[in-house]
Structures are given as C-alpha cells and as structure tokens.
Motif scaffolding. Structure first.
Motif, mmCIF file in Angstrom:
data_model
loop_
_atom_site.group_PDB
_atom_site.id
_atom_site.type_symbol
_atom_site.label_atom_id
_atom_site.label_comp_id
_atom_site.label_asym_id
_atom_site.label_seq_id
_atom_site.Cartn_x
_atom_site.Cartn_y
_atom_site.Cartn_z
ATOM 1 N N GLY A 85 20.049 25.960 8.887
ATOM 2 C CA GLY A 85 21.466 26.246 8.691
ATOM 3 C C GLY A 85 22.134 25.172 7.850
ATOM 4 N N ILE A 88 20.753 25.385 4.139
ATOM 5 C CA ILE A 88 21.332 26.474 3.344
ATOM 6 C C ILE A 88 22.794 26.186 3.035
ATOM 7 C CG2 ILE A 88 21.827 28.941 3.324
ATOM 8 C CD1 ILE A 88 19.460 29.359 5.182
ATOM 9 N N LEU A 125 18.661 33.534 4.663
ATOM 10 C CA LEU A 125 19.352 33.905 5.895
ATOM 11 C C LEU A 125 18.633 35.043 6.610
ATOM 12 C CD1 LEU A 125 23.158 33.757 4.986
ATOM 13 C CD2 LEU A 125 21.820 32.137 6.336
ATOM 14 N N LYS A 126 17.971 35.907 5.858
ATOM 15 C CA LYS A 126 17.216 36.990 6.485
ATOM 16 C C LYS A 126 15.900 36.479 7.070
ATOM 17 C CE LYS A 126 15.015 41.453 5.633
ATOM 18 N NZ LYS A 126 14.753 42.552 4.673
ATOM 19 N N VAL A 130 18.678 31.429 11.604
ATOM 20 C CA VAL A 130 19.939 30.705 11.443
ATOM 21 C C VAL A 130 20.968 31.334 12.374
ATOM 22 C CG1 VAL A 130 21.710 29.979 9.804
ATOM 23 C CG2 VAL A 130 19.341 30.237 9.054
ATOM 24 N N SER A 132 24.587 32.495 13.953
ATOM 25 C CA SER A 132 25.769 33.116 13.359
ATOM 26 C C SER A 132 26.907 32.113 13.204
ATOM 27 C CB SER A 132 26.223 34.290 14.225
ATOM 28 O OG SER A 132 26.459 33.872 15.562
ATOM 29 N N VAL A 135 26.432 30.576 9.906
ATOM 30 C CA VAL A 135 26.808 31.539 8.866
ATOM 31 C C VAL A 135 28.327 31.583 8.711
ATOM 32 C CG1 VAL A 135 26.736 33.976 8.210
ATOM 33 C CG2 VAL A 135 24.719 32.893 9.196
ATOM 34 N N TYR A 178 24.741 39.006 6.413
ATOM 35 C CA TYR A 178 23.823 38.426 7.401
ATOM 36 C C TYR A 178 23.554 39.400 8.541
ATOM 37 C CZ TYR A 178 22.667 35.452 11.445
ATOM 38 O OH TYR A 178 22.106 34.913 12.574
ATOM 39 N N LYS A 182 19.918 41.148 9.397
ATOM 40 C CA LYS A 182 19.288 40.939 10.702
ATOM 41 C C LYS A 182 19.070 42.267 11.424
ATOM 42 C CE LYS A 182 18.786 36.525 10.605
ATOM 43 N NZ LYS A 182 17.433 35.941 10.528
ATOM 44 N N THR A 206 19.448 34.870 16.608
ATOM 45 C CA THR A 206 20.675 34.713 15.819
ATOM 46 C C THR A 206 21.725 33.886 16.551
ATOM 47 O OG1 THR A 206 21.488 36.829 16.699
ATOM 48 C CG2 THR A 206 20.341 36.881 14.576
#
Length: 559
Positions: A85, A88, A125-126, A130, A132, A135, A178, A182, A206
């Motif tokens: 996380g 990214i 992210l897929k 990571v 939420s 994100v 995201y 997911k 997630t």
C-alpha cells in the motif's frame, strides 16, 4: 552446484540416474540465468541471510538485497503485501508530481493521469493484498491534484467528480476501480475452470473496512432476489419497453462476473448519491426536476476551454466565488456589484439580479439561446416543406397467393410538421413579433410561431432560461399564460399545440425541450447534437455574464 554433483556421483546409484543427472546439470548450466533469479533461505521457519546459493560458479542474488517484480507484483523477503500500500502510494505520488511539473495545460494533465498513471496503479491493486483504507488515501491524493488541474476548490466533493450526476465527468475513481477489480477477482477464483484453483479456496484480503468476499456474497443475494421479484420497469416507459435482463440462474460464467461487477458499481454510485443528498449546497442538483443530465466525454473535454470547463463544474455544484460563498468561506460581507444585495447567491448573480434584468443582460442570454433554437427549427421547417405530401409516398404492397404478410417492426418517427404543407415561421428576434392575423388576433407574443394555412395547424413555442431549480415552475407558468390563446385559436378552427421549453441558465436542457425536438422528428445523433448546441449556448452566455458581473455598464458592444 558442482559440490552437489560430486557428492551424487560418489554415492551408489544406477547408471540411468547418473545419465539423468548429467542431463539436468547441462540443462541448468545452459538455461538457468542467476542474475534474473532470486534466492531465499529459510531455516526452522526463519529467514537466514547468511546463505548464498551459487550455480556454475555464479552467485544467485538474494531477494533480501534485490527484490524482484513480475507481472506487476513485487516479491520481497517478507513474502507478504503488507507494505505494498505504501509502495503504490509512493509511486502514485511520484507520478502525479511528474505530471504536475510538466508544461502541459491543466486539463491535459488530467488526461495524462487518466490514461497513463491510473492503469499503472490499478494493476498492482488487483494483484496485491492492499487494504481499502490505503486505497482511500490514494484516491484522496489523486483528487487533490485533479481539483488543482480543473481549477476546483479544495472543498469540492468526490461525488461531483465520479458520481453519475446531472453533470457527468469522464473520470474514474480509484476506489470504485479497486472494488470492481477485487469483485472480479473473487468471481474468477470462485468460478475458475481449473479444479485446483477452485478447490484451493484462496481468500481475497481487502482489510476490515470493505471485504470483497462478503460484498460479492451480498451482491449475489441481491441478484438472486431480483430474479425472484421479476422485471421491474423504472421511469415513464411502459412495461416491456427495455430489453429483458440477464437472469442469474441462466447466466454464463462471464455473464455472472459482469453482473456482479455491475451491481458493485451500482452500489458505489448509490453511496455517492446518498453523500450528495446529504450535502446542502453541492448536492442541490438532486432536487432538480425535469432536467436532462449532461455527460462530458473526452472529446468535449478537449474542445472546452479550461476556464469554461472550470466554470461549468463549479456553477453546477455552486462553488463559484459568489458573495454568499465568499461570506461562508472567509466571513467577510460581500454584496452584488450591480444591485448591492448583501451576500447574494450564485442564483442571484446569474438569474435573479433586477439590475441585470433591467440592463438587458438576461434578455441577451435568452436571445442567444432562442437564436440557436430558431436555427434548429428552421432546418426542420425546410425539410418538411421540401418533402412531398405524406399521402403521395404511400405504396400498396400486393402479396401473391399464400405469401405471408411482412410486418415492419420499425415505425417512422412522428413529425408534427406535415410534409409539403408550406410551413411558415416567425421568431421574436430583432424586431417585435406580430402574431399571424390569419390564426387569431392577440397581443401575446410567443417566442416562435410555426403555422401552416394548408394544414390549419400551428405550433406555439415559448422559451425560458430559468435557474435549474425552477424549470418545472417555469413550464407551468408559461402553460397558464398561453392557455387562453390556445383556446381562442382552437375556436377559430385551428389545431394548435403549445410548447413551453426550458434551457437552464447553467446549460442543462429541460425534458420539455427534448420532447419538442422529438415531436419535430429529430432522433439519434441529430437530437443529441441539437440538445448539446442549446446547452452550450446557454452555458457560454452565463459564463460571459459571470465575467461581466462587476462591470456596471452593459450594451450591445459589451455583449
């Protein structure tokens, strides 16, 4: 590797095993590339960094010293995605900073983010686990730059950027993307054609804020419930008007995945809608009635000037620096520069100032939109007059004995302008309109009159450019104003239809305008183009009025 080979050769083994071992050693020396590989030593469940593996006399780099990336996923010695996380987010911040430091125009920076940086962020992210919450931090970071590039204030809501609102922007949300990816990953693992993958029961982590597997399970329940309830028609269309939906029980594997992703998207859009309803100022568009939504695609994004694009977005959500907003933001007393009203709202500046009405500013905007509407109506009138009467175009199709009749499912679009009826048109522009005496005598002056003496038919069109919240009230007011005129014309033997049409001050076309254009035979691309031209004309005029809000002089040269 050489030491292991010597030990195996000294050990008692068959000649077949030795031959096979020699083949493996030759293959490893020819195909194995140590510099493109990584090594990791685990002893009793703990990492041992003192061990170095070699092959052909060349050391294999340890994954502790040199992490490796494959198909967008980074493999480190931790053997987990706990720090992905932050990684990214750092990559996203660096990419946004590079785009921001470029010499491109601001709206082009939004395009670069959408088509270059956004896909590079969505792929890891897929693949990676990571949370939420991480994100959400990424989206907040991206939103700050998007607001800056579009000239929007810091208080501008994310619901205005990504929601399916009355004004729809061509932007994609990181959070929505995201959740879509997911949910798609959960369905791919659940319905995989590979038996090993399906039975592995791999979990998609997630975090605790939003759980993908629980969300997919809830969505599947909703889809099954919709199948039990049956097809429900929404809007004003009749039952069976739209195509039948894909049923969950009869859907294929790909269709089920698409249904789940679509439902996840709809749930996210519902959350943004609820957020907009809770906002007293930026969510005021939720109270609009009879207003057609306006979608800005990337082609419009390129064509619209930067200042006009910023004005359109901020005017729609009432975040322009009007006197009332400046008072709320900074606490200072502000007044309208024309009439002196204290803390005047945006509605007052663009549509309610009495001084602006007296000077003819609002009338000028009305005439700009009316001129564009007259151009559209004139094209329809010329087409109707150039065609033959509808009776001469009808042909009788005779069938042979026993031949089945062929019924066409496509019906020609209805058109109020009868072909070849010599239609005439008067517009209240330039000089005062005189109502045709052959219909009746009146002092009322509709904006547009279309009539045909041969067909004994007339269309009365009255244009209003009100504030978007008052479109329905303007329609009812104009219908009541011309009700007696319509009745008097009908008593004279004329077939008359009254069309009050509205185009909002911020460029949102009322449903009554679309109804008029459809009744005149416009369909498809022609209808969309005409509606878009009317919308842009009102929005451009309001933008000019906004720029001249502090100029107390107004005249033909000013406009």
């Amino acid at each position: 590797m050489d030491d292991i080979t010597c030990l195996l050769r000294t050990a008692p083994c068959t000649s077949r095993l030795l031959k096979r071992l020699d083949e493996l050693i030759i293959w490893a020396r020819m195909n194995f590339k140590p510099q493109k590989s990584r090594s990791l030593s685990l002893r009793k469940g703990e990492r041992n960094d003192r061990v170095t593996f070699t092959i052909g006399g060349e050391d294999i780099p340890r994954i502790v010293d040199q992490p490796i990336q494959s198909l967008g996923r980074l493999y480190t010695s931790r053997l987990s995605d706990k720090d992905m996380g932050k990684t990214i987010l750092q990559q996203l911040s660096e990419g946004l900073s590079k785009i921001d430091s470029s010499q491109l125009p601001r709206k082009h920076k939004v395009w670069c983010y959408h088509f270059t940086l956004y896909p590079r962020v969505m792929w890891p992210l897929k693949l990676c686990e990571v949370t939420s919450s991480a994100v959400s931090r990424m989206e907040a970071k991206a939103n700050s730059f998007i607001r800056k590039w579009l000239g929007l204030p810091c208080c501008f809501s994310a619901a205005g950027l990504y929601g399916q609102n009355s004004l729809q922007l061509p932007l994609k949300s990181i959070t929505l993307g995201y959740r879509q990816e997911k949910a798609r990953l959960v369905m791919e693992l659940r319905d995989s054609s590979d038996r090993t993958v399906k039975e592995a029961n791999a979990r998609v982590a997630t975090g605790r804020k939003w759980r993908a597997e629980e969300e997919v399970q809830k969505v599947m329940g909703r889809l099954q419930h919709q199948e039990v309830v049956g097809m429900v028609q929404t809007g004003r269309a009749g039952l069976g008007w739209s195509d039948p939906p894909v049923l969950w029980s009869k859907a294929s594997r790909k269709e089920r995945k698409d249904l789940v992703v679509s439902e996840v998207t709809r749930i996210e859009q519902e959350e943004l809608r609820v957020k907009s309803v809770a906002q007293g100022q930026q969510g005021r568009w939720t109270t609009w009635e009879g207003v057609a939504s306006r979608a800005i695609n990337w082609a419009d994004f390129w064509k619209l000037p930067q200042a006009r694009l910023s004005f359109l977005i901020r005017a729609t959500y009432d975040t322009l620096p009007s006197p009332r907003n400046l008072h709320q933001w900074f606490g200072t007393e502000q007044s309208c520069d024309l009439c002196g009203t204290i803390n005047a709202s945006l509605q007052h500046v663009l549509s309610g100032c009495k001084t602006a009405l007296t000077q003819g500013r609002l009338t000028w905007r009305h005439d700009q939109v009316l001129r564009k509407l007259a151009e559209v109506l004139e094209k329809c009138r010329q087409e109707a007059n150039s065609q033959r009467p509808s009776g001469s175009q009808q042909r009788i199709h005779f069938l042979r004995q026993g031949e089945p009749a062929q019924h066409s499912s496509k019906r020609p679009p209805s058109n109020l302008l009868t072909s070849g009826a010599e239609w005439k048109m008067k517009v209240d522009l330039g000089r005062q309109l005189e109502f045709p005496q052959e219909i009746c005598s009146t002092t009322l002056r509709p904006d547009v009159v279309l009539w045909s003496a041969a067909a004994k038919s007339a269309l009365l069109i009255e244009l209003t450019v009100p504030w978007e919240e008052g479109l329905e009230a303007a329609y009812e007011r104009k219908m009541a104003k011309y009700a007696d005129l319509v009745a008097e014309c009908r008593e004279s033997g004329w077939s008359v239809r009254m069309y009050p049409v509205e185009v909002g001050a911020r460029g949102f076309v009322g449903s009554s305008t679309s109804r008029l254009l459809r009744d005149l035979g416009l369909r498809g691309a022609r209808l969309s183009k005409s509606t878009k031209e009317l919308s842009e004309e009102a929005e451009k005029a309001s933008y000019w009025l906004w720029l001249r809000r502090r100029d107390k002089t107004w005249g033909a040269t000013s406009a």
